[in-house]
Scaffold this motif. Structure first.
Motif, PDB file in Angstrom:
ATOM      1  N   ASN A   1       0.798  -1.168   0.113  1.00 11.12           N
ATOM      2  CA  ASN A   1      -0.087   0.010  -0.060  1.00 11.12           C
ATOM      3  C   ASN A   1       0.867   1.205  -0.111  1.00 11.12           C
ATOM      4  OD1 ASN A   1      -2.147   2.141   0.959  1.00 11.12           O
ATOM      5  ND2 ASN A   1      -3.378   0.243   1.103  1.00 11.12           N
ATOM      6  N   GLU A   2       1.954   1.264   0.704  1.00 11.65           N
ATOM      7  CA  GLU A   2       2.650   2.444   0.867  1.00 11.65           C
ATOM      8  C   GLU A   2       3.454   2.703  -0.499  1.00 11.65           C
ATOM      9  OE1 GLU A   2       5.468   2.483   4.432  1.00 11.65           O
ATOM     10  OE2 GLU A   2       3.644   1.962   5.655  1.00 11.65           O
ATOM     11  N   LEU A   3       3.954   1.518  -0.920  1.00 11.52           N
ATOM     12  CA  LEU A   3       4.634   1.645  -2.158  1.00 11.52           C
ATOM     13  C   LEU A   3       3.774   2.227  -3.499  1.00 11.52           C
ATOM     14  CD1 LEU A   3       6.652  -1.655  -2.567  1.00 11.52           C
ATOM     15  CD2 LEU A   3       7.699   0.683  -2.483  1.00 11.52           C
ATOM     16  N   GLU A   4       2.640   1.798  -3.337  1.00 10.82           N
ATOM     17  CA  GLU A   4       1.651   2.336  -4.458  1.00 10.82           C
ATOM     18  C   GLU A   4       1.585   3.892  -4.200  1.00 10.82           C
ATOM     19  OE1 GLU A   4      -3.207   2.539  -5.268  1.00 10.82           O
ATOM     20  OE2 GLU A   4      -2.486   0.927  -3.925  1.00 10.82           O
TER      21      GLU A   4
ATOM     22  N   SER B   1       3.635   5.896  -2.583  1.00  8.00           N
ATOM     23  CA  SER B   1       4.839   6.814  -3.080  1.00  8.00           C
ATOM     24  C   SER B   1       5.161   6.763  -4.626  1.00  8.00           C
ATOM     25  CB  SER B   1       5.989   6.332  -2.309  1.00  8.00           C
ATOM     26  OG  SER B   1       6.203   4.862  -2.729  1.00  8.00           O
ATOM     27  N   ALA B   2       4.785   5.713  -5.411  1.00  4.28           N
ATOM     28  CA  ALA B   2       4.920   5.593  -6.792  1.00  4.28           C
ATOM     29  C   ALA B   2       3.918   6.720  -7.510  1.00  4.28           C
ATOM     30  CB  ALA B   2       4.549   3.957  -7.282  1.00  4.28           C
ATOM     31  N   LEU B   3       2.677   6.757  -7.201  1.00  2.77           N
ATOM     32  CA  LEU B   3       1.726   7.454  -7.625  1.00  2.77           C
ATOM     33  C   LEU B   3       1.787   9.268  -7.627  1.00  2.77           C
ATOM     34  CD1 LEU B   3      -1.626   5.404  -7.639  1.00  2.77           C
ATOM     35  CD2 LEU B   3      -0.045   5.924  -9.534  1.00  2.77           C
ATOM     36  N   ARG B   4       2.739   9.297  -6.275  1.00  2.00           N
ATOM     37  CA  ARG B   4       2.628  10.801  -5.786  1.00  2.00           C
ATOM     38  C   ARG B   4       3.557  11.775  -7.011  1.00  2.00           C
ATOM     39  NH1 ARG B   4       4.711   9.802  -0.898  1.00  2.00           N
ATOM     40  NH2 ARG B   4       2.645   9.399  -0.354  1.00  2.00           N
ATOM     41  N   PRO B   5       4.628  11.105  -7.692  1.00  2.00           N
ATOM     42  CA  PRO B   5       5.454  12.184  -8.443  1.00  2.00           C
ATOM     43  C   PRO B   5       4.842  12.236  -9.704  1.00  2.00           C
ATOM     44  CG  PRO B   5       6.764  10.248  -7.673  1.00  2.00           C
ATOM     45  CD  PRO B   5       5.369   9.989  -6.989  1.00  2.00           C
ATOM     46  N   LEU B   6       3.797  11.126 -10.188  1.00  2.32           N
ATOM     47  CA  LEU B   6       3.183  11.443 -11.497  1.00  2.32           C
ATOM     48  C   LEU B   6       2.183  12.622 -11.545  1.00  2.32           C
ATOM     49  CD1 LEU B   6       2.488   7.709 -12.454  1.00  2.32           C
ATOM     50  CD2 LEU B   6       4.326   9.088 -13.369  1.00  2.32           C
ATOM     51  N   ARG B   7       1.661  12.852 -10.402  1.00  7.87           N
ATOM     52  CA  ARG B   7       0.536  14.007 -10.332  1.00  7.87           C
ATOM     53  C   ARG B   7       1.073  15.329 -10.743  1.00  7.87           C
ATOM     54  NH1 ARG B   7      -0.581  11.752  -4.749  1.00  7.87           N
ATOM     55  NH2 ARG B   7      -2.245   9.896  -4.992  1.00  7.87           N
ATOM     56  N   GLN B   8       2.593  15.515 -10.470  1.00  8.64           N
ATOM     57  CA  GLN B   8       3.157  16.823 -11.004  1.00  8.64           C
ATOM     58  C   GLN B   8       3.480  16.770 -12.547  1.00  8.64           C
ATOM     59  OE1 GLN B   8       6.293  17.125  -8.338  1.00  8.64           O
ATOM     60  NE2 GLN B   8       4.855  17.012  -6.415  1.00  8.64           N
ATOM     61  N   LEU B   9       3.378  15.764 -13.309  1.00  9.98           N
ATOM     62  CA  LEU B   9       3.740  15.570 -14.868  1.00  9.98           C
ATOM     63  C   LEU B   9       2.489  16.215 -15.675  1.00  9.98           C
ATOM     64  CD1 LEU B   9       5.923  12.453 -14.631  1.00  9.98           C
ATOM     65  CD2 LEU B   9       6.672  14.730 -14.689  1.00  9.98           C
ATOM     66  N   SER B  10       2.592  15.962 -16.945  1.00 14.57           N
ATOM     67  CA  SER B  10       1.649  16.696 -17.751  1.00 14.57           C
ATOM     68  C   SER B  10       0.351  15.369 -18.123  1.00 14.57           C
ATOM     69  CB  SER B  10       2.236  16.738 -19.151  1.00 14.57           C
ATOM     70  OG  SER B  10       2.684  15.416 -19.595  1.00 14.57           O
TER      71      SER B  10
ATOM     72  N   LEU C   1      -0.684   7.177 -17.674  1.00 16.49           N
ATOM     73  CA  LEU C   1       0.172   6.306 -16.894  1.00 16.49           C
ATOM     74  C   LEU C   1      -0.128   6.110 -15.809  1.00 16.49           C
ATOM     75  CD1 LEU C   1       2.727   4.618 -16.876  1.00 16.49           C
ATOM     76  CD2 LEU C   1       4.192   6.691 -16.440  1.00 16.49           C
ATOM     77  N   ALA C   2      -0.688   7.074 -15.078  1.00 13.52           N
ATOM     78  CA  ALA C   2      -1.274   6.762 -13.647  1.00 13.52           C
ATOM     79  C   ALA C   2      -2.355   5.940 -13.596  1.00 13.52           C
ATOM     80  CB  ALA C   2      -1.591   8.211 -12.936  1.00 13.52           C
ATOM     81  N   ALA C   3      -3.425   6.170 -14.448  1.00 16.78           N
ATOM     82  CA  ALA C   3      -4.457   5.452 -14.574  1.00 16.78           C
ATOM     83  C   ALA C   3      -4.179   3.856 -14.861  1.00 16.78           C
ATOM     84  CB  ALA C   3      -5.443   5.805 -15.635  1.00 16.78           C
ATOM     85  N   PHE C   4      -3.017   3.597 -15.813  1.00 17.86           N
ATOM     86  CA  PHE C   4      -2.480   2.216 -15.881  1.00 17.86           C
ATOM     87  C   PHE C   4      -2.009   1.677 -14.639  1.00 17.86           C
ATOM     88  CE2 PHE C   4       1.038  -0.423 -16.794  1.00 17.86           C
ATOM     89  CZ  PHE C   4       0.450  -1.566 -17.237  1.00 17.86           C
ATOM     90  N   LEU C   5      -1.241   2.413 -14.221  1.00 21.11           N
ATOM     91  CA  LEU C   5      -0.717   2.083 -12.633  1.00 21.11           C
ATOM     92  C   LEU C   5      -1.606   1.725 -11.712  1.00 21.11           C
ATOM     93  CD1 LEU C   5       2.587   4.374 -12.656  1.00 21.11           C
ATOM     94  CD2 LEU C   5       2.275   1.692 -12.951  1.00 21.11           C
ATOM     95  N   ARG C   6      -2.753   2.594 -11.465  1.00 21.07           N
ATOM     96  CA  ARG C   6      -3.920   2.314 -10.688  1.00 21.07           C
ATOM     97  C   ARG C   6      -4.608   1.203 -10.977  1.00 21.07           C
ATOM     98  NH1 ARG C   6      -4.369   8.148 -10.549  1.00 21.07           N
ATOM     99  NH2 ARG C   6      -5.687   7.908 -12.264  1.00 21.07           N
ATOM    100  N   ALA C   7      -4.803   0.695 -12.198  1.00 16.77           N
ATOM    101  CA  ALA C   7      -5.171  -0.434 -12.675  1.00 16.77           C
ATOM    102  C   ALA C   7      -4.598  -1.794 -12.232  1.00 16.77           C
ATOM    103  CB  ALA C   7      -5.745  -0.518 -14.047  1.00 16.77           C
ATOM    104  N   GLN C   8      -3.183  -1.709 -12.439  1.00 14.72           N
ATOM    105  CA  GLN C   8      -2.365  -2.635 -11.788  1.00 14.72           C
ATOM    106  C   GLN C   8      -2.365  -2.898 -10.419  1.00 14.72           C
ATOM    107  OE1 GLN C   8      -1.061  -4.659 -14.123  1.00 14.72           O
ATOM    108  NE2 GLN C   8      -1.840  -3.514 -15.536  1.00 14.72           N
TER     109      GLN C   8
ATOM    110  N   ARG D   1      -4.671  -1.970  -8.466  1.00 15.52           N
ATOM    111  CA  ARG D   1      -5.978  -2.640  -8.118  1.00 15.52           C
ATOM    112  C   ARG D   1      -6.013  -4.128  -8.300  1.00 15.52           C
ATOM    113  NH1 ARG D   1      -9.112  -2.486  -4.423  1.00 15.52           N
ATOM    114  NH2 ARG D   1     -11.189  -3.113  -4.792  1.00 15.52           N
ATOM    115  N   LYS D   2      -5.343  -4.706  -9.055  1.00 16.88           N
ATOM    116  CA  LYS D   2      -5.201  -6.097  -9.424  1.00 16.88           C
ATOM    117  C   LYS D   2      -4.492  -6.584  -8.021  1.00 16.88           C
ATOM    118  CE  LYS D   2      -4.667  -6.013 -14.307  1.00 16.88           C
ATOM    119  NZ  LYS D   2      -3.739  -6.491 -15.326  1.00 16.88           N
ATOM    120  N   ILE D   3      -3.293  -5.991  -7.632  1.00 22.94           N
ATOM    121  CA  ILE D   3      -2.456  -6.486  -6.677  1.00 22.94           C
ATOM    122  C   ILE D   3      -3.340  -6.370  -5.248  1.00 22.94           C
ATOM    123  CG2 ILE D   3      -0.604  -5.869  -5.098  1.00 22.94           C
ATOM    124  CD1 ILE D   3       0.729  -4.781  -7.770  1.00 22.94           C
ATOM    125  N   ASP D   4      -4.168  -5.309  -5.140  1.00 22.36           N
ATOM    126  CA  ASP D   4      -4.944  -5.012  -4.017  1.00 22.36           C
ATOM    127  C   ASP D   4      -6.142  -6.354  -3.996  1.00 22.36           C
ATOM    128  OD1 ASP D   4      -3.827  -2.740  -3.572  1.00 22.36           O
ATOM    129  OD2 ASP D   4      -5.409  -1.344  -4.150  1.00 22.36           O
TER     130      ASP D   4
END
Length: 196
Positions: free
Chosen positions: A53-56, A58-67, A73-80, A82-85
Motif C-alpha cells: 500500500n505504501e509503495l503504491e 509513493s509511486a503515484l505521488r510524483p506522477l501527479r506533477q507531470l503532464s 500512465l497513472a490510470a494504468f498504474l492504478r489498474a495494476q 487494483r489487481k494487486i489489491d
C-alpha cells in the motif's frame, strides 16, 4: 473514563463505515510495552499488505506533477495496483479469525467504535486486527476500552476503543482510509442527489 483518553480518541476524524475487525480480549501484560515489541508481533501478512500500500502511494505521488500523458500512465498504474489489491485482500482473509470477527460502527486514527452484545469492563485491553478491504490493507494493533454505552433499542453495547499501541504508518493508513471513505460517501451522496 479518563477524559484524557477520550480527548486522545477525539483528536482524529472518525468515519461511520463498517469494516471487519477481530477483537481478542487480552490481559494488560500482553500489550507490547514499546514500538519494537509491537513490530516483532505484527504478522508478516500485515506488514506485506501495508508495504504494498505504501509503495503504491509513493509511486503515484510524483506522477501527479507531470503532464496529461502522466495521467494515462497513472490510470494504468492504478489498474495494476487494483489487481494487486484484490490479491492482497484475498490473502488477508487467512488472517481474518471468524470466531472473533465483528464489524466497526466507525473508525479513524484514534481508535474504533464497535457494537457488541458482549459487556466488557472499562480499561479492558484488546488485540485488534482491522481489515480495510477497499484499500487492501490490514492493521495489527492494540486498543483499550475507554467508553461503553448500552444501546436500549438493540440491547447491545457500543464500545469506544482507543489505540494504545499502533505503528505510526498504520495510524496514517487508517487516517487515509477514513478520508477515502468520506470521499466515497460524498460522491455517492452527490450521485444520489443528481439522480433525484
Amino acid at each position: 473514563m479518563s477524559q484524557t483518553k477520550l480527548e486522545n480518541f477525539n483528536q482524529y476524524f472518525q468515519i461511520e463505515e463498517a469494516v471487519k475487525v477481530n477483537l481478542e480480549v487480552i490481559k494488560p501484560e500482553q500489550v507490547p510495552s514499546n514500538a519494537l515489541i509491537l513490530e516483532q508481533r505484527i504478522p508478516p501478512l500485515f506488514k506485506l499488505a501495508n508495504d504494498v500500500n505504501e509503495l503504491e502511494q509513493s509511486a503515484l505521488r510524483p506522477l501527479r506533477q507531470l503532464s496529461d500523458v502522466a495521467e494515462e500512465l497513472a490510470a494504468f498504474l492504478r489498474a495494476q495496483s487494483r489487481k494487486i489489491d484484490l490479491i492482497m485482500s484475498h490473502i488477508l482473509l487467512i488472517e481474518n479469525d471468524c470466531e472473533n470477527k465483528i464489524m466497526t460502527h466507525s473508525y479513524g486514527g484514534g481508535g474504533i467504535i464497535v457494537n457488541s452484545s458482549d459487556d466488557y469492563p472499562l480499561d479492558q485491553n484488546f488485540c485488534c486486527k482491522i481489515f480495510l478491504d477497499f484499500d487492501a490493507a490490514a492493521v495489527y494493533c492494540f486498543a483499550q476500552l475507554i467508553k461503553s454505552e448500552l444501546c436500549n433499542d438493540t440491547n447491545t453495547f457500543q464500545h469506544t476503543l482507543l489505540f494504545t499501541q499502533i505503528r505510526s504508518s498504520d495510524q496514517e493508513l487508517l487516517v487515509r482510509a477514513s478520508l477515502h471513505a468520506q470521499t466515497r460517501l460524498l460522491k455517492l451522496q452527490a450521485k444520489n442527489k443528481n439522480n433525484n
